[in-house]
Design a protein around this motif. Structure first.
Motif, PDB file in Angstrom:
ATOM      1  N   THR A   1       0.839  -1.208   0.000  1.00  0.00           N
ATOM      2  CA  THR A   1       0.000   0.000   0.000  1.00  0.00           C
ATOM      3  C   THR A   1       0.869   1.250   0.000  1.00  0.00           C
ATOM      4  N   ARG A   2       1.885   1.263   0.861  1.00  0.00           N
ATOM      5  CA  ARG A   2       2.739   2.459   0.910  1.00  0.00           C
ATOM      6  C   ARG A   2       3.514   2.657  -0.383  1.00  0.00           C
ATOM      7  N   MET A   3       3.964   1.574  -1.009  1.00  0.00           N
ATOM      8  CA  MET A   3       4.648   1.713  -2.307  1.00  0.00           C
ATOM      9  C   MET A   3       3.739   2.434  -3.293  1.00  0.00           C
ATOM     10  N   GLU A   4       2.472   1.995  -3.359  1.00  0.00           N
ATOM     11  CA  GLU A   4       1.536   2.601  -4.311  1.00  0.00           C
ATOM     12  C   GLU A   4       1.235   4.057  -3.961  1.00  0.00           C
ATOM     13  N   VAL A   5       0.961   4.308  -2.684  1.00  0.00           N
ATOM     14  CA  VAL A   5       0.530   5.646  -2.281  1.00  0.00           C
ATOM     15  C   VAL A   5       1.688   6.640  -2.351  1.00  0.00           C
TER      16      VAL A   5
ATOM     17  N   LYS B   1       4.665   6.143  -3.881  1.00  0.00           N
ATOM     18  CA  LYS B   1       5.497   5.947  -5.076  1.00  0.00           C
ATOM     19  C   LYS B   1       6.965   5.740  -4.699  1.00  0.00           C
ATOM     20  N   LEU B   2       7.187   4.847  -3.763  1.00  0.00           N
ATOM     21  CA  LEU B   2       8.547   4.545  -3.324  1.00  0.00           C
ATOM     22  C   LEU B   2       8.859   3.073  -3.600  1.00  0.00           C
ATOM     23  N   SER B   3      10.138   2.754  -3.542  1.00  0.00           N
ATOM     24  CA  SER B   3      10.539   1.375  -3.826  1.00  0.00           C
ATOM     25  C   SER B   3      10.302   0.486  -2.607  1.00  0.00           C
ATOM     26  N   LEU B   4      10.271  -0.814  -2.859  1.00  0.00           N
ATOM     27  CA  LEU B   4      10.130  -1.807  -1.790  1.00  0.00           C
ATOM     28  C   LEU B   4      11.180  -1.579  -0.705  1.00  0.00           C
ATOM     29  N   GLU B   5      12.440  -1.366  -1.143  1.00  0.00           N
ATOM     30  CA  GLU B   5      13.538  -1.234  -0.178  1.00  0.00           C
ATOM     31  C   GLU B   5      13.336   0.005   0.702  1.00  0.00           C
ATOM     32  N   GLU B   6      12.932   1.107   0.076  1.00  0.00           N
ATOM     33  CA  GLU B   6      12.723   2.334   0.853  1.00  0.00           C
ATOM     34  C   GLU B   6      11.649   2.135   1.914  1.00  0.00           C
ATOM     35  N   ILE B   7      10.538   1.491   1.521  1.00  0.00           N
ATOM     36  CA  ILE B   7       9.436   1.290   2.484  1.00  0.00           C
ATOM     37  C   ILE B   7       9.879   0.328   3.584  1.00  0.00           C
TER      38      ILE B   7
ATOM     39  N   GLY C   1       6.949 -14.891  -2.337  1.00  0.00           N
ATOM     40  CA  GLY C   1       6.764 -13.629  -1.614  1.00  0.00           C
ATOM     41  C   GLY C   1       6.769 -12.400  -2.498  1.00  0.00           C
ATOM     42  N   ILE C   2       6.899 -11.243  -1.872  1.00  0.00           N
ATOM     43  CA  ILE C   2       6.784  -9.987  -2.629  1.00  0.00           C
ATOM     44  C   ILE C   2       8.127  -9.338  -2.916  1.00  0.00           C
ATOM     45  N   THR C   3       9.229 -10.056  -2.608  1.00  0.00           N
ATOM     46  CA  THR C   3      10.535  -9.368  -2.655  1.00  0.00           C
ATOM     47  C   THR C   3      10.926  -8.860  -4.037  1.00  0.00           C
ATOM     48  N   ASN C   4      10.358  -9.442  -5.106  1.00  0.00           N
ATOM     49  CA  ASN C   4      10.753  -8.920  -6.425  1.00  0.00           C
ATOM     50  C   ASN C   4       9.734  -7.960  -7.044  1.00  0.00           C
ATOM     51  N   ILE C   5       8.733  -7.567  -6.268  1.00  0.00           N
ATOM     52  CA  ILE C   5       7.724  -6.633  -6.806  1.00  0.00           C
ATOM     53  C   ILE C   5       8.286  -5.207  -6.777  1.00  0.00           C
ATOM     54  N   THR C   6       8.189  -4.526  -7.896  1.00  0.00           N
ATOM     55  CA  THR C   6       8.701  -3.157  -7.943  1.00  0.00           C
ATOM     56  C   THR C   6       7.547  -2.156  -8.103  1.00  0.00           C
ATOM     57  N   LEU C   7       7.880  -0.892  -7.868  1.00  0.00           N
ATOM     58  CA  LEU C   7       6.893   0.163  -8.038  1.00  0.00           C
ATOM     59  C   LEU C   7       6.330   0.152  -9.458  1.00  0.00           C
ATOM     60  N   LYS C   8       7.209  -0.148 -10.435  1.00  0.00           N
ATOM     61  CA  LYS C   8       6.755  -0.184 -11.829  1.00  0.00           C
ATOM     62  C   LYS C   8       5.661  -1.245 -12.022  1.00  0.00           C
ATOM     63  N   ASP C   9       5.829  -2.407 -11.392  1.00  0.00           N
ATOM     64  CA  ASP C   9       4.793  -3.447 -11.495  1.00  0.00           C
ATOM     65  C   ASP C   9       3.469  -2.939 -10.934  1.00  0.00           C
ATOM     66  N   ILE C  10       3.577  -2.271  -9.793  1.00  0.00           N
ATOM     67  CA  ILE C  10       2.366  -1.753  -9.155  1.00  0.00           C
ATOM     68  C   ILE C  10       1.668  -0.751 -10.077  1.00  0.00           C
ATOM     69  N   GLU C  11       2.466   0.093 -10.707  1.00  0.00           N
ATOM     70  CA  GLU C  11       1.887   1.111 -11.592  1.00  0.00           C
ATOM     71  C   GLU C  11       1.317   0.507 -12.876  1.00  0.00           C
ATOM     72  N   TYR C  12       2.041  -0.445 -13.463  1.00  0.00           N
ATOM     73  CA  TYR C  12       1.505  -1.119 -14.654  1.00  0.00           C
ATOM     74  C   TYR C  12       0.195  -1.833 -14.311  1.00  0.00           C
ATOM     75  N   ALA C  13       0.187  -2.484 -13.148  1.00  0.00           N
ATOM     76  CA  ALA C  13      -1.018  -3.220 -12.725  1.00  0.00           C
ATOM     77  C   ALA C  13      -2.214  -2.275 -12.637  1.00  0.00           C
ATOM     78  N   LEU C  14      -1.998  -1.104 -12.021  1.00  0.00           N
ATOM     79  CA  LEU C  14      -3.085  -0.130 -11.886  1.00  0.00           C
ATOM     80  C   LEU C  14      -3.614   0.288 -13.255  1.00  0.00           C
ATOM     81  N   LYS C  15      -2.668   0.524 -14.203  1.00  0.00           N
ATOM     82  CA  LYS C  15      -3.101   0.917 -15.549  1.00  0.00           C
ATOM     83  C   LYS C  15      -3.970  -0.164 -16.180  1.00  0.00           C
TER      84      LYS C  15
END
Lengths: 434, 434
Positions: A167-171, A173-179, A227-241
């Motif tokens: 959720t925080r990655m999407e809201v 717009k930060l990377s998995l590592e940052e969150i 798990g979610i370790t390879n999910i990136t912000l780009k995946d989240i954004e493409y998914a939303l589109k």
């Protein structure tokens, strides 16, 4: 007024929450039960540790036998966590004819069947509502409130930490590592969050939900996990589109030919009720053959929500003791079905592909898949400048029609050999059939 | 194998759904219970009526005494609806020491306390899960799975018909009247839908939820009720622009100084979980002092979802009979709190105003309210051409800061007198504190 006596193992987050509720709401509980609940002893590792709640230190002990061998104690509450020692303690409690409440998902997912048999042999009650989805009464709903239904499918967001991260990655717009770093700093994630991030925690809950819902034993090691370790912000954004949100979903399904039990990042349609479950919240979606779809939503972690489930188990047991009700067990395993391998299941896939030269026609890409009998439902091309190299990257995002995972994997492998330029960035399964 | 025997009153939608489930899932239920469920008699009004399900016509009777006076029958299932006759039947069943399952919200909302006392006197079980939110196990969750909490607030979308209408208005951009006509044609609404549209059905459920959740009797006539009949498409659209969705919400709140029990169109923030409950679906949001917020979601009507709740009640009773468990009642009314008048409550309001001359400055309007101590949070002006008259209409849409309803009403009345040009089109309460 009669009093029933507790011995508690563990005074961490859940133990403190439990004690807090028993104290704060003691009067209400007493009035409802017509009986007092008295905590006799709490077994802890370190007597001198600073506690978040006030407890009478004379109640504390480091010797398990002060509880297990005390004939006065009616109910043992195991909120210490861990596996081996917790197992010994629960077994000893049951053998000493003490009823047991546990909040321990690891223990139940591994030894739920065995411990249930031991409880049955000793005619003891055994409840563990807090083991799955914290305060949400999902296990009691499956055990008591949805009977009359054949449960077909249970899908849940049952790990708050990963949902919080996604959720925080999407809201933000930060990377998995940052969150992850920030969440550790804020105390939302443990120092070693791998059981959460790699899906193991959710898999344990999946095993418990499947076993209870389908009356057929599923253990943690039978649950497919990714798990979610390879999910990136780009995946989240493409998914939303594409109209989807990525969730770490635990899915248990009761099919004719076997049981599905799996945890992996899943693209869920945005209008699905589970899609809107945000941050650390949990939610379990249950499909019964008669009731249709029902959903249960709430806080899956935290001292008070989890303590609320523990206290409800204690109250449930006391009512049953006072009423002379025979024990009934959530693990009521009268079926014996096998667990289906993930390779045998049907999915639509989200696929992210790059080509090293950056040059390929969408039509040629489509043909490559079609020649291998995988239909593409949607194809999009995105271009962006890579931060590190300043290079322009062209990327294809594809959505396939449903196909069997085994066939899909074979095709991808075949394409990788055929097209040396092809680089597979990510595959995420889509659940449209929810 | 032992068999417990049912007598059923009514074979309409719910009765048929119940019979359907008992037949279709008979084996599963039998295996879970270790006991058969046998339907001995079904009391109907018209023996010759065409039925949607196959039933052995020798089971049908028009004489209630064939069930009530049959010493073989253990459980009476009242799914006939209505009030007076249903009450006589339930009373007679209890006086004949038969356990009772009812799906009758009207009956329970009016006589829940009285019937519970009669059940207690006769040592009979009495369950009515289907009376609120159909297949969603909300009453059992309140009674059994959330104990240990003081329930602070229960908010629910508990009338599927009005939620269906409001959803279709928004999605299809049609008027209330158009949707109602279409819904009647499709069989989604009864010929006389006034109990739904005017909020009475939701008020009955509100009374039941409040009584069970707060352990203090609330009856239907104590619930403030206002229906959806004056909601227009324009209101729905203005609400969306402001970030809200209009729902017919039943709200029960347990406050220090009394109980709130009310049903009225409510503007809910779009990101509230109840906002995304669509069409005929139901959902109940429960706030406990320990568990925090939990939500229960599913189908509130229909033969199988409602039948699922009835069958679950039957199973619950049979387990209790087999286990020798003493009856426990959802109406466990150990508190005696008064119900607060709506005028004493705080709301933010959505206000739609027109001026006959069409001419007023927003700033003057703001001053009018401020002079009367009502702060305006937001003001918007919209102009549109009236279809009938071809006139341009200027309209102000205001959102107030929270204020006490009594004061708000006084101010509106005062302004209407002061400003003869002012025309109040609509007031809708906003629930931001959910």
């Amino acid at each position: 007024m009669k009093a029933l006596k507790l011995g508690i193992f563990g005074l961490g987050t859940v133990g403190s929450g439990t004690m807090d509720i028993l104290t704060t709401n003691g009067d209400t509980i007493e009035r409802e039960l017509g009986c007092k609940i008295q905590t006799n002893k709490i077994c802890v590792k370190d007597l001198g540790k600073k506690r978040t709640i006030d407890v009478d230190t004379s109640m504390l002990t480091t010797n398990p036998d002060d509880i297990l061998k005390d004939p006065d104690i009616d109910i043992v509450v195991e909120v210490m966590g861990g596996i081996d020692e917790a197992k010994r303690i629960v077994e000893s409690a049951l053998n000493n004819k003490k009823h047991v409440v546990s909040a321990n998902k690891d223990l139940v997912a591994l030894y739920g069947k065995e411990l249930t048999e031991l409880a049955k042999k000793n005619n003891c009650h055994f409840f563990y509502e807090a083991a799955v989805a914290g305060g949400i009464p999902i296990l009691k709903s499956l055990q008591f409130a949805l009977t009359g239904n054949n449960i077909k499918k249970i899908s849940g967001i049952v790990n708050g930490s990963t949902n919080y991260i996604l959720t925080r990655m999407e809201v933000e717009k930060l990377s998995l590592e940052e969150i992850i770093e920030d969440a550790k700093r804020l105390g939302f994630l443990e120092a070693d969050p791998s059981a959460d991030l790699e899906g193991l925690d959710a898999a344990r809950k999946c095993a418990i939900l499947a076993s209870i819902g389908f009356h057929s034993l599923v253990t943690t090691n039978q649950v497919y996990v990714s798990g979610i370790t390879n999910i990136t912000l780009k995946d989240i954004e493409y998914a939303l589109k594409l109209g989807y949100r990525i969730k770490l979903l635990a899915v248990a399904e009761n099919k004719e030919d076997g049981i599905v039990a799996k945890v992996h990042p899943t693209m869920l349609p945005l209008d699905h009720p589970l899609s809107s479950v945000k941050y650390e919240l949990n939610s379990v979606y249950v499909e019964g053959d008669m009731v249709g779809e029902t959903m249960f939503y709430g806080r899956g972690a935290g001292a008070l929500p989890t303590g609320s489930a523990v206290v409800n188990d204690i109250i449930t047991i006391i009512k049953r003791i006072l009423n002379g009700t025979k024990p009934e067990y959530a693990y009521n395993l009268f079926e014996q079905k096998s667990v289906l391998p993930i390779e045998s299941l049907d999915f639509s896939y989200y696929l992210r592909l790059q080509f090293k030269s950056g040059e390929i026609e969408g039509t040629r890409l489509l043909k490559l898949f079609e020649d291998n009998n995988i239909e593409i439902e949607e194809i999009n091309k995105y271009s962006f400048i890579e931060n590190n190299t300043n290079e322009q990257i062209d990327e294809f995002v594809l959505v396939t029609e449903p196909c069997v995972e085994e066939k899909f994997n074979e095709t991808i492998e075949k394409l990788s050999k055929l097209e040396s330029e092809l680089r597979l960035i990510r595959t995420i399964r889509i659940e449209s059939g929810l």
